[in-house]
Motif scaffolding. Structure first.
Motif, short mmCIF file in Angstrom:
data_model
loop_
_atom_site.label_atom_id
_atom_site.label_comp_id
_atom_site.label_asym_id
_atom_site.label_seq_id
_atom_site.Cartn_x
_atom_site.Cartn_y
_atom_site.Cartn_z
N MET A 1 22.20 21.67 7.77
CA MET A 1 21.15 21.87 8.43
C MET A 1 20.77 23.03 8.96
N ILE A 2 21.82 23.05 10.28
CA ILE A 2 21.86 24.29 11.29
C ILE A 2 21.19 25.94 10.78
N SER A 3 21.14 25.65 9.14
CA SER A 3 21.27 27.38 8.37
C SER A 3 19.83 27.12 8.83
N ILE A 4 18.75 25.88 8.81
CA ILE A 4 17.49 26.28 9.47
C ILE A 4 16.62 27.36 9.73
N ILE A 5 17.96 27.05 11.02
CA ILE A 5 17.58 28.16 12.60
C ILE A 5 18.38 29.13 12.66
N LEU A 6 19.50 29.59 11.95
CA LEU A 6 20.34 30.37 12.02
C LEU A 6 20.08 31.96 11.37
N VAL A 7 19.42 31.48 9.50
CA VAL A 7 19.65 32.42 8.86
C VAL A 7 17.87 33.06 9.10
N PRO A 8 16.56 32.40 10.01
CA PRO A 8 16.45 33.46 10.01
C PRO A 8 16.57 34.50 11.59
N LEU A 9 17.79 33.37 12.56
CA LEU A 9 18.05 34.88 13.85
C LEU A 9 19.22 35.70 13.06
N GLY A 10 19.50 35.60 12.17
CA GLY A 10 20.63 36.53 11.73
C GLY A 10 21.96 35.60 11.67
N LEU A 11 22.21 34.68 12.38
CA LEU A 11 23.55 33.67 12.70
C LEU A 11 24.55 33.79 12.21
N PRO A 12 25.83 33.53 11.37
CA PRO A 12 27.05 33.28 10.56
C PRO A 12 26.73 32.10 10.57
N VAL A 13 26.08 31.21 8.96
CA VAL A 13 25.68 30.12 8.80
C VAL A 13 27.45 29.43 8.72
N GLU A 14 27.93 30.17 8.32
CA GLU A 14 29.46 29.57 8.01
C GLU A 14 30.02 29.48 9.26
N VAL A 15 30.75 30.49 10.61
CA VAL A 15 31.26 30.11 11.57
C VAL A 15 30.47 29.09 11.86
N ALA A 16 29.49 28.60 12.35
CA ALA A 16 28.70 27.40 12.71
C ALA A 16 29.04 25.98 12.39
N ILE A 17 28.57 25.84 11.09
CA ILE A 17 29.93 25.23 10.43
C ILE A 17 30.94 24.70 10.92
N ILE A 18 31.97 25.41 10.66
CA ILE A 18 33.32 25.11 10.63
C ILE A 18 33.62 24.84 12.35
N LEU A 19 32.78 25.40 13.49
CA LEU A 19 33.14 25.20 14.52
C LEU A 19 32.21 23.75 15.22
N LEU A 20 31.17 23.48 14.23
CA LEU A 20 30.71 22.04 14.45
C LEU A 20 31.37 21.37 14.16
N VAL A 21 31.99 21.45 12.44
CA VAL A 21 33.03 20.47 12.17
C VAL A 21 35.06 19.68 12.85
N ALA A 22 34.80 21.41 13.52
CA ALA A 22 36.14 21.11 14.14
C ALA A 22 35.72 20.15 15.34
N ILE A 23 34.91 19.74 16.19
CA ILE A 23 34.45 19.44 17.37
C ILE A 23 33.80 18.50 16.78
N ASP A 24 33.27 17.64 15.59
CA ASP A 24 32.90 16.47 15.43
C ASP A 24 33.17 15.22 15.20
N PRO A 25 34.68 14.95 15.87
CA PRO A 25 34.53 13.48 15.75
C PRO A 25 34.85 13.76 17.20
N ILE A 26 35.15 14.58 18.67
CA ILE A 26 34.86 14.37 19.39
C ILE A 26 33.08 13.61 20.01
N VAL A 27 32.56 14.24 19.82
CA VAL A 27 30.91 14.82 19.69
C VAL A 27 29.87 13.63 19.18
N ASP A 28 30.61 13.37 18.33
CA ASP A 28 29.38 12.30 16.99
C ASP A 28 29.46 11.16 17.97
#
Length: 435
Positions: A369-396
């Motif tokens: 759902m972060i794509s709602i913010i990233l797409v209008p800003l021109g930032l890569p959604v796939e990269v964001a999701i991959i990195l967020l998934v990587a640290i999700d067990p730590i921050v969740d």
């Protein structure tokens, strides 16, 4: 004698020291053996399923009965308006903190070369495995969420566990129940309250094995974390925890200010809720202990608590809003994109919308759902999701505590001070009781 021993054993199992010991021991073992004993993770999954199996009926009966009582007393309109305003204000504060920390701390800027190499490898590996999420698909998920709020078949929603659809039906059912003849409404409401108490009793039994359950859950969560990714994204993780602690402290002060009494006793009334939220990383699994802490520990109006807390857990995610706002600034730093004030305001409102949307989506779809913010800003959604998934067990875990504690504060602000004659918390030394 047996009853005495049972009481002592129960107090021992529910003591904060036993709960924290189970949580820490599981985390240490998971870190040491890197998940070599999968049976422990399986037992953790079973425990969280047992906790969550009562969530949907508990959610339905709590919302329906509280709305029915409020409509019978003619107080529903006043509470609904205030609840909506409190939710919007709370999400705005959480999102603003995420934007401010991201702007001030620059968590994605000036990363060491080794950290950038690790992040690059994570991105390459995930893309090669096809774990990316299509931004257009995430937008479709949001549209489906809005439509799915209104179930065409309530039994289908119950089968699939669509909590937002079930919540909407519970709201409609409670309003209708409070609008029929008073005698019939009171009888039906009493029956629903009996079911509610039954589900609470099941949760109470499960709480006696909470230390063991948290041990298993902590083991599986910690063993899933790669230390190289953690070290590469340490700055972002530290900022998430720092901001989350600030929000939790703010919510605790608001609860104490609204309820009165001793501040330490206010913390004590919610300590079991915080432990369950952190250990399970599930806001829904934390609902029973939060309900008990607010109603019995803080003596708040049961009607308001049963309405505001389940609604808030479903529709008011300050932790997710804060997370999305900070993660967007992290990604902008990582790609060297300087956001102007207008774009930061967009990030704030986009994070609020994305946070609410994420509550109805499972797993990776929620992070997408972060794509709602990233797409209008021109930032890569796939990269964001991959990195967020990587640290999700730590921050969740800490973000779950923010969500639960934030909704506890919203509920306390909505309910107001306990009625005169109610026992206010004056000491924090009382033993923890089962739910």
């Amino acid at each position: 004698m047996a009853e005495v021993l049972k009481g002592r054993l129960g107090r021992l199992l529910l003591h904060p020291l036993a709960i924290f010991s189970g949580l820490i021991a599981g985390g240490v073992l998971g870190w040491l053996d890197k998940g070599q004993m999968p049976v422990i993770g399986t037992l953790g999954d079973i425990y969280i399923r047992l906790l969550q199996m009562c969530v949907i009926p508990l959610l339905f009966t709590a919302v329906a009965t509280s709305l029915s009582r409020l409509f019978l007393d003619g107080a529903a309109n006043r509470y609904f308006t205030r609840l909506v305003l409190l939710i919007i204000g709370g999400l705005a504060v959480a999102g603003a903190l995420g934007v401010a920390l991201g702007y001030w701390g620059q968590p994605g800027g000036e990363l060491q070369l080794a950290a950038r190499e690790v992040i690059g490898k994570v991105i390459f590996t995930a893309e090669a495995a096809g774990t990316g999420v299509d931004p257009a698909h995430s937008q479709g998920v949001f549209a489906d969420l809005v439509v799915g709020m209104f179930p065409e078949n309530i039994f289908g929603a119950l089968t699939t566990g669509n909590k937002i659809a079930i919540l909407m039906f519970a709201v409609l059912f409670g309003v209708a129940l409070g609008s029929i003849a008073r005698e019939k409404s009171e009888r039906a409401t009493a029956l629903l309250e009996a079911f509610y108490d039954t589900f609470i009793k099941i949760i109470e039994w499960l709480m006696y094995v909470l230390p063991f359950g948290l041990f298993c859950l902590a083991y599986s969560q910690v063993s899933a974390v790669g230390l190289d990714v953690l070290f590469a994204m340490t700055k972002l993780v530290v900022f998430i925890y720092a901001g989350a602690i600030v929000l939790i402290a703010l919510y605790s002060v608001l609860i104490w200010w609204r309820v009165g009494g001793s501040y330490l006793a206010t913390l004590g009334a919610m300590r079991e809720t915080v432990v369950v939220a952190f250990g399970t990383s599930s806001s829904y699994a934390s609902i029973p202990s939060a309900l008990r802490g607010l109603k019995e520990g803080l003596r708040l109006d049961r009607r308001v608590v049963d309405l505001a807390l389940p609604l808030g857990i479903t529709l008011n995610p300050p932790g997710s809003t804060f997370h999305f706002a900070l993660a967007t600034l992290f990604l902008a730093n990582l790609y060297g994109l300087a956001l102007d004030p207008g774009q930061m305001v967009f990030v704030l409102f986009g994070a609020m919308l994305a946070g609410v949307a994420a509550t109805g989506a499972p797993g990776v779809a929620a992070l997408s759902m972060i794509s709602i913010i990233l797409v209008p800003l021109g930032l890569p959604v796939e990269v964001a999701i991959i990195l967020l998934v990587a640290i999700d067990p730590i921050v969740d875990p800490i973000l779950t505590v923010v969500n639960v504690q934030g909704n506890a504060a919203t509920t306390a602000l909505l309910a107001g001070k306990p009625e005169r004659g109610a026992d206010l918390p004056t000491t924090s030394t009382a033993p923890v009781r089962p739910l």
